[in-house]
Write a protein that holds these residues in place. Structure first.
Motif, PDB file in Angstrom:
ATOM      1  N   ARG A 195       2.196   3.614  17.407  1.00 42.06           N
ATOM      2  CA  ARG A 195       1.417   3.937  16.216  1.00 42.06           C
ATOM      3  C   ARG A 195       0.635   2.709  15.771  1.00 42.06           C
ATOM      4  O   ARG A 195       1.078   1.577  15.959  1.00 42.06           O
ATOM      5  N   LEU A 196      -0.467   2.970  15.139  1.00 41.22           N
ATOM      6  CA  LEU A 196      -1.312   1.895  14.613  1.00 41.22           C
ATOM      7  C   LEU A 196      -1.439   2.072  13.105  1.00 41.22           C
ATOM      8  O   LEU A 196      -1.738   3.174  12.622  1.00 41.22           O
ATOM      9  N   MET A 197      -1.190   1.002  12.386  1.00 33.70           N
ATOM     10  CA  MET A 197      -1.423   1.015  10.932  1.00 33.70           C
ATOM     11  C   MET A 197      -2.384  -0.122  10.603  1.00 33.70           C
ATOM     12  O   MET A 197      -2.144  -1.283  10.962  1.00 33.70           O
ATOM     13  N   LEU A 198      -3.461   0.216   9.925  1.00 35.53           N
ATOM     14  CA  LEU A 198      -4.465  -0.787   9.551  1.00 35.53           C
ATOM     15  C   LEU A 198      -4.130  -1.408   8.202  1.00 35.53           C
ATOM     16  O   LEU A 198      -3.540  -0.765   7.334  1.00 35.53           O
ATOM     17  N   THR A 199      -4.560  -2.663   8.036  1.00 39.06           N
ATOM     18  CA  THR A 199      -4.371  -3.351   6.760  1.00 39.06           C
ATOM     19  C   THR A 199      -5.437  -4.432   6.618  1.00 39.06           C
ATOM     20  O   THR A 199      -6.357  -4.503   7.413  1.00 39.06           O
ATOM     21  N   HIS A 200      -5.305  -5.290   5.587  1.00 43.17           N
ATOM     22  CA  HIS A 200      -6.245  -6.391   5.350  1.00 43.17           C
ATOM     23  C   HIS A 200      -7.650  -5.816   5.143  1.00 43.17           C
ATOM     24  O   HIS A 200      -8.603  -6.152   5.853  1.00 43.17           O
ATOM     25  N   PHE A 201      -7.734  -4.953   4.131  1.00 42.71           N
ATOM     26  CA  PHE A 201      -8.977  -4.221   3.865  1.00 42.71           C
ATOM     27  C   PHE A 201      -9.885  -4.973   2.896  1.00 42.71           C
ATOM     28  O   PHE A 201      -9.424  -5.433   1.846  1.00 42.71           O
TER      29      PHE A 201
END
Ligand SMILES: [Zn+2]
Ligand SMILES: [Zn+2]
Length: 260
Positions: A218-224
């Motif tokens: 799974r991929l979770m994005l952050t640092h938006f």
């Protein structure tokens, strides 16, 4: 192992939000991963800070470490009143030297260990990894490509969590993320920012591509960037990843290996 998002904005927060901060809980340990501005307040709502076992900071940019300053006072106070006996282990890069020396000087609060002083371990690919074994958690650091010395890291316990830190694309990141159950990747920009970010950060689409090449579960994005919509970034990342992508949400807890 699970991860709670304390802050996901960079390099400044949205209203009511916080910059980089994650609480990783596993193998009976509580690890604060990144201590960006605003993250300590969120941590207080999740866990008694006296119960932290270690803090790991990927690099010394303010949106990743500023809350070490107030945390210092919390730990010092707890040691004075006897509610915590030991200083808190703090793993940080030793550069920039001036910032490192200030933090290292908070000796009543922190036992500071420079990541560069951790032992090297051979990796299946070119660059050796720095090795840190914290109880049942195996942490490995790979150098990042950023405007300051920094690291991407993996944590193996019940599952494998990989965190990109702040980095432009590197083969080491893809190798480190290989077989990750959860790959938490920075996604600092949209497609139109690729040129501007090329030596320091990943776009959402690049994060998706790195996750695909790594075979991450799974991929979770952050640092938006606060002006961007995480949902839109997730769509861009989903196109290159080839599957659904999570956007980190403050206050949410995610299992590294999802329950069936
Ligand atoms: Zn940075
Ligand atoms: Zn950052």
């Amino acid at each position: 192992m699970e991860i709670t998002v304390l802050g996901c904005w960079a390099p400044y927060p949205r209203a009511g939000g916080a910059c980089s901060g994650y609480l990783v809980r596993g193998s009976g340990l509580n690890i604060l991963l990144e201590a960006g501005n605003g993250s300590l307040s969120r941590l207080m709502g999740e866990l008694d800070f006296r119960r932290l076992d270690a803090v790991i900071v990927s690099h010394l940019h303010p949106d990743h470490y500023l809350d070490l300053y107030p945390l210092r006072h919390a730990i010092e106070g707890a040691r004075r009143d006897g509610s915590r006996t030991k200083p808190l282990k703090l793993f940080i890069p030793s550069m920039p030297a001036q910032k490192f020396q200030i933090l290292e000087g908070f000796k009543k609060a922190f036992e500071t260990i420079p990541i560069e002083r951790l032992p090297l371990e051979k990796a299946p690919f070119g660059t050796p990894l720095r090795r840190l074994d914290l109880g049942g958690l195996a942490v490995r650091f790979a150098p990042a490509r950023h405007s300051l010395p920094g690291y991407a890291l993996s944590i193996k316990g019940a599952g494998k969590l990989v965190f990109s830190g702040d980095t432009a694309w590197t083969e080491e990141l893809v190798e480190l993320a290989s077989g990750a159950d959860l790959f938490l990747s920075e996604a600092s920009g949209q497609d139109q920012d690729a040129e501007y970010l090329k030596d320091t950060h990943l776009t959402a689409r690049q994060a998706g591509e790195a996750a695909r090449q790594a075979g991450a579960g799974r991929l979770m994005l952050t640092h938006f960037w606060p002006e961007y919509e995480p949902g839109l970034l997730s769509e861009e990342a989903g196109e290159s990843f080839g599957g659904p992508v999570l956007a980190a949400r403050e206050g949410e807890t995610y299992r590294v290996v999802p329950e069936l």
